[in-house]
Scaffold this active site. Sequence first.
Site, short mmCIF file in Angstrom:
data_model
loop_
_atom_site.label_atom_id
_atom_site.label_comp_id
_atom_site.label_asym_id
_atom_site.label_seq_id
_atom_site.Cartn_x
_atom_site.Cartn_y
_atom_site.Cartn_z
N GLY A 122 2.26 5.93 9.70
CA GLY A 122 2.93 5.98 8.40
C GLY A 122 3.38 7.39 8.04
O GLY A 122 3.53 8.25 8.91
N ASP A 132 2.62 -1.10 3.28
CA ASP A 132 3.13 -0.87 1.91
C ASP A 132 4.65 -0.84 1.84
O ASP A 132 5.22 -0.94 0.77
CB ASP A 132 2.58 0.45 1.36
CG ASP A 132 1.08 0.42 1.11
OD1 ASP A 132 0.47 -0.64 1.36
OD2 ASP A 132 0.53 1.44 0.66
N GLY A 168 -1.08 -1.44 -2.15
CA GLY A 168 0.16 -0.82 -2.65
C GLY A 168 -0.24 0.40 -3.44
O GLY A 168 -0.56 0.33 -4.62
O1 F6P Z 1 -1.33 2.78 3.32
C1 F6P Z 1 -1.66 1.46 3.51
C2 F6P Z 1 -2.87 1.08 2.76
O2 F6P Z 1 -2.99 -0.26 3.05
C3 F6P Z 1 -2.86 1.37 1.26
O3 F6P Z 1 -2.22 0.39 0.50
C4 F6P Z 1 -4.32 1.45 0.97
O4 F6P Z 1 -4.59 2.20 -0.18
C5 F6P Z 1 -4.85 2.13 2.18
O5 F6P Z 1 -4.04 1.72 3.24
C6 F6P Z 1 -6.29 1.84 2.42
O6 F6P Z 1 -6.64 2.29 3.69
P1 F6P Z 1 -8.11 2.62 4.20
O7 F6P Z 1 -9.06 1.79 3.45
O8 F6P Z 1 -8.04 2.32 5.65
O9 F6P Z 1 -8.26 4.07 3.95
#
Ligand code: F6P
Length: 364
Positions: A117, A142, A185
């Site tokens: 990303g 997202d 999101g």
């Molecule tokens: O960036 C994608 C995403 O799904 C966000 O919407 C979310 O806040 C984050 O990843 C959570 O990721 P992790 O729990 O792996 O840090």
Amino acid sequence: MNRVLVLTGGGDCPGLNAVIRAIVKRASQEKDWEVIGSIQAFDGVLSEPMKIVELDNKAVSGIHFRGGTILETTNKGGPFAWPYQNNDGSWSTVDRSDEMIRKLQYMGVNAVINIGGDGSQRISQALFEKGLNVIGVPKTIDNDLAATDSTFGFQTAVQIATEAVDKLVTTAASHNRVFLLEVMGRDAGWIALNSAVAGGAEICLLPEFPYEVSKIVEHLDHRFRKGRGFANIVVAEGARPKGGSQVSEKASEFAYENIRLGGIANQVMHEIAQAGFMGDMRTTVLGHLQRGGIPSAYDRVLATQFGVKAMELVLEKKFGHMVSYRHPYITSVTLEDAVSKSNLVTWDTALMKTARGIGISFGV
Ligand code: F6P
């Protein structure tokens, strides 16, 4: 023999394996290219001993419909901020990017494909500026990158969120309740907006439009006065009240880049109750169910297109570029452009107009 190193960074996403498979299949059509993978993003190269795997047709056979990533991933640290522990137990970071580039030269790596990303592509751009031959492949459920019309994983996440709305609608109707569903999101509310429209939610709260509780209660009261004794609210995890801030847990792990969001649906439920709404309410947090499991057919196709294009960019030596989907083409943009702009929901976005057209309230 030329060698391309592939890695997946940041949060996982349905479709990553389909990208890896497509890169390998495309590379195998060239006589002089082989593919290797770094385990857990760049950590595989930086750790001692290194964690590198050979990726041939056999290694990627049948992985296109598997969720997660066979190369594993991490959203902590990286070559520019490698975490290490001091003698007193505290943590610091060190820039190991030069050392990593030297290691890659020693390994005979001619090109790197970084699937990730915005955070991962910032690392790609910084490495490219240091002379590394990098190609980026965008990945985010997202869908918050402006440089591509969409990213794989997003449609799967929307489908999962919509199925959750569908399920909550039936139980909300049976119990005459208000259900608040929290979906992913962080800065962009695309998953919430799409699943609210697809699932027929009455209210949708997005990070882009800070809400006013009075507006939510007004909408609920109106709906209940009309005799509809239930409602569904889709809340993006990054939503926040007007003048307030996002709800998060303190990140406990060192070098963890993102603050962990979560809990906004519960907060909204309490705010609605405090504002005098008498109805029975419940919350559901969908969480990582949106990121795991089998990618939809659409996401597998897009991921495969991205993988083939990434390998072709390597063959064309178009380094410093990221694969992009601009309907109807699979093309590329510079990494510099790719990381400079986010794809956020605006009031005039076509789908926002549709949502407003069917009476969805955004609490504003
Ligand atoms: O960036 C994608 C995403 O799904 C966000 O919407 C979310 O806040 C984050 O990843 C959570 O990721 P992790 O729990 O792996 O840090």
